[in-house]
Every structure is written in structure tokens, then in C-alpha cells.
Design an enzyme around this catalytic site. Structure first.
Site, PDB file in Angstrom:
ATOM      1  N   ARG A  58     -18.192  54.304   4.328  1.00  0.00           N
ATOM      2  CA  ARG A  58     -17.360  53.378   3.526  1.00  0.00           C
ATOM      3  C   ARG A  58     -18.117  52.980   2.259  1.00  0.00           C
ATOM      4  O   ARG A  58     -18.965  52.077   2.267  1.00  0.00           O
ATOM      5  CB  ARG A  58     -17.025  52.129   4.349  1.00  0.00           C
ATOM      6  CG  ARG A  58     -16.291  51.065   3.550  1.00  0.00           C
ATOM      7  CD  ARG A  58     -14.898  51.469   3.163  1.00  0.00           C
ATOM      8  NE  ARG A  58     -14.057  51.667   4.348  1.00  0.00           N
ATOM      9  CZ  ARG A  58     -12.860  52.225   4.289  1.00  0.00           C
ATOM     10  NH1 ARG A  58     -12.380  52.676   3.142  1.00  0.00           N
ATOM     11  NH2 ARG A  58     -12.124  52.362   5.387  1.00  0.00           N
ATOM     12  N   ARG A  81     -14.928  65.030   3.486  1.00  0.00           N
ATOM     13  CA  ARG A  81     -15.854  63.884   3.596  1.00  0.00           C
ATOM     14  C   ARG A  81     -16.301  63.645   5.039  1.00  0.00           C
ATOM     15  O   ARG A  81     -17.148  62.782   5.296  1.00  0.00           O
ATOM     16  CB  ARG A  81     -15.188  62.624   3.030  1.00  0.00           C
ATOM     17  CG  ARG A  81     -13.966  62.183   3.817  1.00  0.00           C
ATOM     18  CD  ARG A  81     -13.360  60.895   3.259  1.00  0.00           C
ATOM     19  NE  ARG A  81     -12.272  60.448   4.129  1.00  0.00           N
ATOM     20  CZ  ARG A  81     -11.728  59.243   4.055  1.00  0.00           C
ATOM     21  NH1 ARG A  81     -12.138  58.370   3.153  1.00  0.00           N
ATOM     22  NH2 ARG A  81     -10.758  58.897   4.894  1.00  0.00           N
ATOM     23  N   HIS A 159     -13.625  59.547  -4.857  1.00  0.00           N
ATOM     24  CA  HIS A 159     -13.179  58.198  -4.468  1.00  0.00           C
ATOM     25  C   HIS A 159     -14.303  57.165  -4.721  1.00  0.00           C
ATOM     26  O   HIS A 159     -14.787  56.517  -3.782  1.00  0.00           O
ATOM     27  CB  HIS A 159     -12.801  58.237  -2.984  1.00  0.00           C
ATOM     28  CG  HIS A 159     -11.945  57.109  -2.518  1.00  0.00           C
ATOM     29  ND1 HIS A 159     -12.352  55.792  -2.544  1.00  0.00           N
ATOM     30  CD2 HIS A 159     -10.711  57.089  -1.984  1.00  0.00           C
ATOM     31  CE1 HIS A 159     -11.399  55.030  -2.043  1.00  0.00           C
ATOM     32  NE2 HIS A 159     -10.386  55.785  -1.715  1.00  0.00           N
ATOM     33  N   ASP A 204      -3.362  49.101  -5.558  1.00  0.00           N
ATOM     34  CA  ASP A 204      -3.513  50.478  -5.069  1.00  0.00           C
ATOM     35  C   ASP A 204      -2.582  51.359  -5.908  1.00  0.00           C
ATOM     36  O   ASP A 204      -1.448  51.612  -5.544  1.00  0.00           O
ATOM     37  CB  ASP A 204      -3.131  50.540  -3.588  1.00  0.00           C
ATOM     38  CG  ASP A 204      -3.547  51.865  -2.964  1.00  0.00           C
ATOM     39  OD1 ASP A 204      -3.478  51.976  -1.726  1.00  0.00           O
ATOM     40  OD2 ASP A 204      -3.941  52.788  -3.713  1.00  0.00           O
ATOM     41  N   GLU A 263     -10.938  56.084  -9.326  1.00  0.00           N
ATOM     42  CA  GLU A 263     -11.161  57.421  -8.774  1.00  0.00           C
ATOM     43  C   GLU A 263     -10.568  58.510  -9.669  1.00  0.00           C
ATOM     44  O   GLU A 263      -9.344  58.570  -9.836  1.00  0.00           O
ATOM     45  CB  GLU A 263     -10.496  57.482  -7.399  1.00  0.00           C
ATOM     46  CG  GLU A 263     -10.861  56.310  -6.508  1.00  0.00           C
ATOM     47  CD  GLU A 263      -9.877  56.105  -5.373  1.00  0.00           C
ATOM     48  OE1 GLU A 263      -9.267  57.081  -4.909  1.00  0.00           O
ATOM     49  OE2 GLU A 263      -9.701  54.950  -4.960  1.00  0.00           O
TER      50      GLU A 263
HETATM   51  O1  TA6 Z   1      -7.767  55.480  -2.901  1.00  0.00           O
HETATM   52  C1  TA6 Z   1      -6.976  54.437  -2.414  1.00  0.00           C
HETATM   53  C2  TA6 Z   1      -6.629  54.709  -0.956  1.00  0.00           C
HETATM   54  O2  TA6 Z   1      -5.797  55.825  -0.822  1.00  0.00           O
HETATM   55  C3  TA6 Z   1      -6.016  53.440  -0.374  1.00  0.00           C
HETATM   56  O3  TA6 Z   1      -4.640  53.622  -0.109  1.00  0.00           O
HETATM   57  C4  TA6 Z   1      -6.839  53.197   0.886  1.00  0.00           C
HETATM   58  O4  TA6 Z   1      -6.273  53.883   1.989  1.00  0.00           O
HETATM   59  C5  TA6 Z   1      -8.184  53.790   0.459  1.00  0.00           C
HETATM   60  O5  TA6 Z   1      -7.831  54.991  -0.216  1.00  0.00           O
HETATM   61  C6  TA6 Z   1      -9.197  53.968   1.550  1.00  0.00           C
HETATM   62  O6  TA6 Z   1      -8.861  55.011   2.378  1.00  0.00           O
HETATM   63  P1  TA6 Z   1      -9.853  55.329   3.635  1.00  0.00           P
HETATM   64  O7  TA6 Z   1      -9.201  56.467   4.353  1.00  0.00           O
HETATM   65  O8  TA6 Z   1     -11.193  55.702   3.056  1.00  0.00           O
HETATM   66  O9  TA6 Z   1      -9.943  54.050   4.414  1.00  0.00           O
END
Ligand code: TA6
Length: 296
Positions: A58, A81, A159, A204, A263
Site C-alpha cells: 500500500r 503488482r 499508481h 477518485d 497516476e
Molecule cells: O486509482 C484509484 C483506484 O482505482 C481507487 O478506485 C481505489 O480502488 C484505489 O485505486 C486503490 O486500489 P487498491 O486495489 O490498490 O486498493
């Protein structure tokens, strides 16, 4: 460049150059640290991040491939990932060779398991470079190595989780007046208002056809992050805010105040590769001192 053991005994590569440093885990091909010459950490990694497969780390810079978010049948953000990458000891030459010696080449190819969920052969080469000025460059080269003549399409994102002093004093410049898909409103399309973006609640959004350069201004630190990107027309802006932050086991209750995801991505138009074809997507992150005062 050194290979050592990181959290949970996972292998990681450390890049150093003139006081700056960066760290990349082989797990996920995942950049988890980018420090400037003062030793300041510029990326956000949650204090509750779980460095244990199959959970993605994370924070840092997760690589979303072959699918961004839930834009397709695969698990959210695809599987790159969540896989162990290898060090690519003999990559094909990069035309734009950076002068820096602080770089690492990683490679990911699908396993038998992967081919069951996404029946395409590919070579995904990732080069992470720490530039002479402490900038951090990620270059992805994805080649279709199908021998059955099949094309494949994918969506992609770096991301990136930026570390910020206080989200309520952060502005993003470069996305004004653009169209975006709002993930909080059934991905409906809207147009952004005319001035810099600020943050008061969960965001988002997938901004479409964004400029090469996007700036993220951190008021307290008087520092601006600059993203320069190539091959990545979209930009996703995400902050979970307090409710969603509390709902994530690997995210601290108040950590949303100290992070912002911007991102570099290719989402609206998925990328199609014929066998033998290669796609490139690059992002370069740097910081500049900024004298931003609100309203400027
Ligand atoms: O990039 C934004 C997003 O798609 C959000 O909708 C949220 O789900 C975030 O990514 C985190 O996703 P993850 O699968 O890493 O918890």
C-alpha cells in the site's frame, strides 16, 4: 545499486546517486521509496502496508497492468503488482539512455497460472532510474510475444502515492478544464472547473487527455512535485479520505491527510499490441521549490 533484504525478508534493490536514493521491491516491481538529497521521503507508504504476497504494498508506485482498476474482468489493477519480478540482466538497449548509472532493469513474464487468467504471452521490462538531479524515472516496455498471432489489449497506470504534508493544503495544476470520469459517480463524464484542483473530500477521478506535465503543490513544504509523462494520456487523482481510509486494513485511519495519488495512466483508450509490437510508457518525477500561496 545493491540488492538486499527489505520488509518481510523480500528482496529489494536500492539505488543511490549523490545523496538521493530509491528502493524497488522485486515483489510487484514496486518502487517503495524515493528520497531527495536531504533524505526526505517523497513517496507515501502506509505504516500498515502488508509486505506479504498476494497483497499489493500500500503506497509507493504500484504498477497497474494488464488492467487499471475494475476496467475489465481481472482483479482490480491487474496482477503485475502481485508477482515476483526478476532482474533483467540483458535488456535490449534503450534508445534514450540516461547518463545516470543508478538504474535497475526488471522483467516480468506470465506464469502458467497467469496465462490461465490472461491468455497472452508478454515481456514487461521496467527500468527504474535515479537521475543526476535526484529525479525518478520509470520506463515500461511491454511487448506482445504471442506465438498464436493474437493481439492483446491492456490498460495501465503508475499508481503513484505522493507524500504530502497536509492534503487540505495541496493543489494540483495542469488538469483544469479537462474532462474526467468520476469513479464516485458511476464513471460518469464531467468537465473540471477552471482553476487548480484542491481537496476537501474523497476524490477518485480519471482525467482524460491530460498534458505531459502535471504539478502537485505542497504548501507547507513549499515543494512542488512535477510529473512528466509519455505514452500515458490519462491521469487518475485519488484520495480515499477518512471513511474509506478507515475501511482499508492496510491504511492508517488518518493517513489520507498525508498522501495523494496522481497516476500517469492509459485507461480511456486501451492499448492494443500485435505480436512483436512493443508499447512504451514513461513517467519522470521531480521536485522543485515552490512559493505557492493559495489563490496564486
Ligand atoms: O486509482 C484509484 C483506484 O482505482 C481507487 O478506485 C481505489 O480502488 C484505489 O485505486 C486503490 O486500489 P487498491 O486495489 O490498490 O486498493
Amino acid at each position: 545499486v545493491e540488492l538486499c533484504k527489505g520488509a518481510s525478508g523480500l528482496d529489494k534493490v536500492v539505488l543511490r546517486d549523490r545523496g538521493s536514493s530509491a528502493e524497488v521491491y522485486l515483489y510487484g516491481g514496486h518502487v517503495t521509496s524515493w528520497k531527495n538529497e536531504h533524505g526526505e521521503e517523497l513517496l507515501f507508504v502506509s505504516s500498515k502496508a502488508i509486505f506479504k504476497p498476494p497483497k499489493a504494498i500500500r503506497g509507493g508506485i504500484p504498477i497497474c497492468f494488464p488492467q487499471f482498476s475494475n476496467h475489465g474482468p481481472l482483479e482490480p489493477h491487474g496482477f503485475a503488482r502481485n508477482r515476483f519480478w526478476s532482474i533483467d540482466i540483458d535488456p535490449p538497449p534503450f534508445p534514450t539512455q540516461s547518463s545516470s548509472k543508478a538504474f535497475i532493469d526488471l522483467i516480468l513474464k506470465p506464469s502458467e497460472e497467469d496465462l490461465k487468467i490472461w491468455p497472452h504471452s508478454f515481456e514487461f521490462r521496467l527500468r527504474v532510474t535515479l537521475g543526476p538531479g535526484g529525479d525518478l524515472m520509470l520506463t515500461s516496455r511491454i511487448r506482445n510475444t504471442n506465438t498464436d498471432g493474437k493481439v492483446f489489449t491492456f490498460t495501465f497506470a503508475y499508481h503513484t502515492y505522493f507524500s504530502v504534508s497536509d492534503i487540505s493544503e495541496v493543489r494540483v495544476e495542469g488538469l483544469e478544464t479537462l474532462d474526467y470520469l468520476d469513479n464516485l459517480q458511476n464513471k460518469e463524464r464531467f468537465t473540471e472547473q477552471g482553476d487548480a484542483i484542491t481537496f476537501e473530500s474523497e476524490v477518485d477521478k480519471i482525467y482524460l487527455r491530460t498534458p505531459t506535465k502535471i504539478a502537485i503543490l505542497d504548501h507547507e513544504k513549499k515543494r512542488t512535485f512535477v510529473i512528466r509523462k509519455d505514452g500515458l494520456p490519462d491521469a487518475v487523482v485519488w484520495n480515499p479520505w477518512d471513511k474509506k481510509a478507515k475501511a482499508m486494513a492496510d491504511f492508517g485511519d488518518d493517513e489520507h491527510k498525508h498522501m495523494l495519488c496522481v497516476e500517469a495512466a492509459a485507461v480511456e483508450k486501451s492499448i492494443t499490441l500485435k505480436p512483436g509490437e512493443e508499447w512504451r510508457g514513461r513517467q519522470e518525477l521531480s521536485t522543485v521549490p515552490s512559493s505557492y500561496c493559495s489563490g496564486q
